[in-house]
Design a protein around this motif. Structure first.
Motif, PDB file in Angstrom:
ATOM      1  N   PHE A  64       0.803  -1.219   0.000  1.00 59.65           N
ATOM      2  CA  PHE A  64       0.000   0.000   0.000  1.00 59.65           C
ATOM      3  C   PHE A  64       0.840   1.274   0.000  1.00 59.65           C
ATOM      4  CE2 PHE A  64      -3.086   2.956   2.244  1.00 59.65           C
ATOM      5  CZ  PHE A  64      -3.914   3.107   1.144  1.00 59.65           C
ATOM      6  N   SER A  65       2.000   1.244   0.629  1.00 65.76           N
ATOM      7  CA  SER A  65       2.834   2.451   0.663  1.00 65.76           C
ATOM      8  C   SER A  65       3.256   2.860  -0.734  1.00 65.76           C
ATOM      9  CB  SER A  65       4.054   2.242   1.560  1.00 65.76           C
ATOM     10  OG  SER A  65       4.844   1.165   1.070  1.00 65.76           O
ATOM     11  N   GLY A  66       3.576   1.882  -1.582  1.00 63.94           N
ATOM     12  CA  GLY A  66       3.927   2.197  -2.962  1.00 63.94           C
ATOM     13  C   GLY A  66       2.752   2.781  -3.722  1.00 63.94           C
ATOM     14  N   PHE A  67       1.566   2.266  -3.444  1.00 64.21           N
ATOM     15  CA  PHE A  67       0.354   2.781  -4.080  1.00 64.21           C
ATOM     16  C   PHE A  67       0.110   4.234  -3.679  1.00 64.21           C
ATOM     17  CE2 PHE A  67      -4.328   3.340  -3.973  1.00 64.21           C
ATOM     18  CZ  PHE A  67      -4.616   3.106  -5.305  1.00 64.21           C
ATOM     19  N   ILE A  68       0.297   4.560  -2.400  1.00 67.38           N
ATOM     20  CA  ILE A  68       0.121   5.933  -1.934  1.00 67.38           C
ATOM     21  C   ILE A  68       1.083   6.872  -2.661  1.00 67.38           C
ATOM     22  CG2 ILE A  68       0.316   7.499   0.032  1.00 67.38           C
ATOM     23  CD1 ILE A  68      -0.523   5.162   1.831  1.00 67.38           C
ATOM     24  N   ASN A  69       2.330   6.472  -2.759  1.00 68.02           N
ATOM     25  CA  ASN A  69       3.319   7.319  -3.436  1.00 68.02           C
ATOM     26  C   ASN A  69       2.968   7.534  -4.908  1.00 68.02           C
ATOM     27  OD1 ASN A  69       4.904   7.634  -1.135  1.00 68.02           O
ATOM     28  ND2 ASN A  69       6.052   5.746  -1.529  1.00 68.02           N
ATOM     29  N   GLU A  70       2.312   6.527  -5.516  1.00 67.62           N
ATOM     30  CA  GLU A  70       1.940   6.618  -6.924  1.00 67.62           C
ATOM     31  C   GLU A  70       0.777   7.580  -7.147  1.00 67.62           C
ATOM     32  OE1 GLU A  70       1.771   3.391 -10.527  1.00 67.62           O
ATOM     33  OE2 GLU A  70       0.680   2.894  -8.694  1.00 67.62           O
ATOM     34  N   ILE A  71      -0.197   7.542  -6.252  1.00 66.62           N
ATOM     35  CA  ILE A  71      -1.391   8.375  -6.462  1.00 66.62           C
ATOM     36  C   ILE A  71      -1.290   9.752  -5.798  1.00 66.62           C
ATOM     37  CG2 ILE A  71      -2.856   6.360  -6.747  1.00 66.62           C
ATOM     38  CD1 ILE A  71      -3.311   8.391  -3.592  1.00 66.62           C
ATOM     39  N   ARG A  72      -0.330   9.933  -4.916  1.00 60.38           N
ATOM     40  CA  ARG A  72      -0.237  11.166  -4.129  1.00 60.38           C
ATOM     41  C   ARG A  72      -0.168  12.431  -4.980  1.00 60.38           C
ATOM     42  NH1 ARG A  72       4.267  12.534   0.610  1.00 60.38           N
ATOM     43  NH2 ARG A  72       3.288  14.494   1.307  1.00 60.38           N
ATOM     44  N   PRO A  73       0.616  12.467  -6.076  1.00 63.43           N
ATOM     45  CA  PRO A  73       0.723  13.718  -6.824  1.00 63.43           C
ATOM     46  C   PRO A  73      -0.435  13.995  -7.783  1.00 63.43           C
ATOM     47  CG  PRO A  73       2.212  12.075  -7.747  1.00 63.43           C
ATOM     48  CD  PRO A  73       1.551  11.443  -6.569  1.00 63.43           C
ATOM     49  N   PHE A  75      -5.494   3.532   7.117  1.00 62.42           N
ATOM     50  CA  PHE A  75      -5.753   4.914   7.517  1.00 62.42           C
ATOM     51  C   PHE A  75      -4.487   5.556   8.084  1.00 62.42           C
ATOM     52  CE2 PHE A  75      -6.802   7.983  10.828  1.00 62.42           C
ATOM     53  CZ  PHE A  75      -7.665   8.844  10.170  1.00 62.42           C
ATOM     54  N   SER A  76      -3.810   4.838   8.969  1.00 59.53           N
ATOM     55  CA  SER A  76      -2.598   5.395   9.592  1.00 59.53           C
ATOM     56  C   SER A  76      -1.509   5.637   8.552  1.00 59.53           C
ATOM     57  CB  SER A  76      -2.085   4.459  10.694  1.00 59.53           C
ATOM     58  OG  SER A  76      -1.613   3.242  10.154  1.00 59.53           O
ATOM     59  N   MET A  77      -1.439   4.767   7.551  1.00 56.01           N
ATOM     60  CA  MET A  77      -0.444   4.950   6.491  1.00 56.01           C
ATOM     61  C   MET A  77      -0.770   6.164   5.632  1.00 56.01           C
ATOM     62  SD  MET A  77       0.151   0.973   5.345  1.00 56.01           S
ATOM     63  CE  MET A  77       1.423   1.356   4.135  1.00 56.01           C
ATOM     64  N   MET A  78      -2.040   6.368   5.334  1.00 55.07           N
ATOM     65  CA  MET A  78      -2.431   7.554   4.574  1.00 55.07           C
ATOM     66  C   MET A  78      -2.076   8.828   5.330  1.00 55.07           C
ATOM     67  SD  MET A  78      -3.720   7.225   1.519  1.00 55.07           S
ATOM     68  CE  MET A  78      -4.187   8.951   1.455  1.00 55.07           C
ATOM     69  N   ARG A  79      -2.344   8.873   6.620  1.00 53.63           N
ATOM     70  CA  ARG A  79      -2.072  10.070   7.417  1.00 53.63           C
ATOM     71  C   ARG A  79      -0.563  10.324   7.513  1.00 53.63           C
ATOM     72  NH1 ARG A  79      -5.115  13.091   6.610  1.00 53.63           N
ATOM     73  NH2 ARG A  79      -4.732  14.344   8.463  1.00 53.63           N
ATOM     74  N   PRO A 126      -0.327  13.220   4.285  1.00 54.47           N
ATOM     75  CA  PRO A 126      -1.194  13.921   5.238  1.00 54.47           C
ATOM     76  C   PRO A 126      -2.017  15.032   4.609  1.00 54.47           C
ATOM     77  CG  PRO A 126       1.099  14.561   5.535  1.00 54.47           C
ATOM     78  CD  PRO A 126       1.109  13.411   4.586  1.00 54.47           C
ATOM     79  N   GLU A 127      -1.628  15.492   3.412  1.00 57.03           N
ATOM     80  CA  GLU A 127      -2.370  16.584   2.773  1.00 57.03           C
ATOM     81  C   GLU A 127      -3.660  16.099   2.098  1.00 57.03           C
ATOM     82  OE1 GLU A 127       0.028  14.762  -0.515  1.00 57.03           O
ATOM     83  OE2 GLU A 127       0.266  15.130   1.641  1.00 57.03           O
ATOM     84  N   ILE A 128      -3.813  14.783   1.900  1.00 58.53           N
ATOM     85  CA  ILE A 128      -5.025  14.248   1.247  1.00 58.53           C
ATOM     86  C   ILE A 128      -6.066  13.922   2.313  1.00 58.53           C
ATOM     87  CG2 ILE A 128      -5.979  12.459  -0.256  1.00 58.53           C
ATOM     88  CD1 ILE A 128      -3.237  12.057  -1.450  1.00 58.53           C
TER      89      ILE A 128
END
Length: 407
Positions: A78-87, A101-105, A109-111
């Protein structure tokens, strides 16, 4: 009173654009991973970027669903997925699991984070705790009544935002958390692969009489004892608004663009009619008729007015009601000749009565006349998928308008 957001499903880029064009304030979509609808077409990263740009250019929002019930391997990816969709610029991400949830925050944290109905949000203590942890919005379980929502909002008058389902399929279980599919087919409903065994036909077996099946008969075909009617709350816009919810959610990421356009258009018009004159508002029954022109099961108000009984189930069949079908998409309009170009989706004939739906307008009824194929030859039927047909149009028609016909 604040006008609630109308939130629509976007199972593909085409459906996202249809939802926006027909009046949605926001669209929720799924990526190719971590989404609870593997049967939907879902979005590549490039499609996500295009969809977000399309929505933002029109002042609308896009939310990403990442609401599976994850196992260890999912968390590690999931961490790789967050980095991919973050921008990409998502307006929020829907999460059901505390670890995700904790990983997203931590990682983005801006999303803003919205808590999915998969988290079983049916009481104010749970909602308050999610908000305390940093959630901006909580999607309530379909099992909540208007009285319960009003009580919750009175305890939390300002935050967090509350989102509720107002239209679409209902699950047998707590808002989508189901084990029947896993047990019977090995397909994990909590990972997006539900086989919908709640729609199957069942009989009874007494444990000391193995192999002897006792039919629970409503008809000669049996009874579909888990088969819920579809939710439909279009007749109750005032109650929804007064309950204090922020967002009205339509279910259906695996539905067609035609379904999305029709349902979104009906709710958009009815919400706007109410806010134009709340004191003198009366429901326009034509919009309920409109919702009966898409594939659906019989409708119910679910749990909003109390615990539903037998009337909320369909015991005779698991089939959908399909009285209308999409026959074409308008791909061009020639003002000089007063003709439109249509890309055929299902067969139609010269003389057929057709209905045209387009954004921000009531539907229009026409008769198919002066039909020609792409070579200019006169035709009496459009039998081929994707066939280009020109035909008379009584007035200018928007490109992208949809044409339907009663079966």
């Amino acid at each position: 009173m604040k006008k609630p957001e109308l939130l629509a499903p976007g199972g593909s880029l085409e459906k996202l654009k249809a939802a926006i064009d027909y009046g949605a304030d926001a669209v929720y979509i799924g990526g190719e991973a971590f989404s609870l609808r593997v049967a939907a077409e879902n979005f590549s990263v490039a499609d996500m970027a295009e969809g977000i740009a399309y929505a933002h250019e029109r002042g609308k929002k896009v939310y990403l669903t990442a609401n599976i019930i994850p196992h260890n391997d999912d968390i590690e990816e999931f961490s790789g997925f967050i980095n991919e969709i973050r921008p990409l610029g998502f307006d929020a991400v829907l999460i059901a699991d505390l670890g995700m949830f904790s990983m997203m925050r931590e990682l983005a944290p801006e999303i803003p984070v919205h808590i999915s109905t998969q988290a079983n949000n049916t009481n104010y203590k749970t909602v308050m705790m999610w908000h305390k942890l940093g959630a901006e919005r909580v999607v309530l379980g379909r099992e909540m009544s208007f009285d319960e929502i009003a009580h919750m909002r009175s305890i939390m008058p300002d935050a967090p935002e509350l989102e509720v389902f107002v239209h679409g399929a209902m699950c047998i279980s707590y808002s989508g958390r189901c084990l029947l599919s896993n047990y019977m087919t090995g397909r994990d409903s909590n990972m997006g692969a539900c086989a919908h065994p709640c729609r199957w036909n069942y009989s009874l077996v007494e444990e000391k009489r193995p192999g002897e099946y006792f039919k629970v008969e409503e008809t000669e075909r049996g009874t579909f004892i888990f088969n819920s009617k579809d939710l439909c709350m279009i007749e109750h816009i005032p109650e929804l608004v007064k309950s204090g919810v922020t967002s009205l959610k339509i279910e259906g990421r695996v539905k067609t663009a035609f379904y999305v356009a029709t349902v979104v258009g009906a709710y958009r018009r009815e919400i706007d009619r109410y806010f134009a004159d709340p004191e003198n508002y009366t429901f326009n029954r034509e919009e309920l008729i409109e919702l009966c022109k898409v594939s659906h099961r019989p409708y119910t108000t679910g749990f909003y007015f109390g615990r539903p009984g037998a009337e909320a189930q369909v015991y005779e069949t698991s089939s959908y009601i399909r009285d209308y079908e999409l026959v074409g998409i308008v791909t061009g309009y020639d003002e000089k000749s007063g003709t439109m170009t249509v890309t055929q989706r299902n067969r139609f004939f010269e003389g057929d009565e057709l209905e045209i739906i387009q954004p921000n307008k009531p539907y229009m009824t026409i008769r198919a006349e002066a039909m020609h194929d792409e070579n200019g030859s006169s035709i009496t039927v459009a039998p081929h998928a994707e066939q280009l047909v020109t035909m008379n149009a009584p007035e200018p028609i928007s490109v992208g308008a949809m044409i339907r016909k009663q079966r």
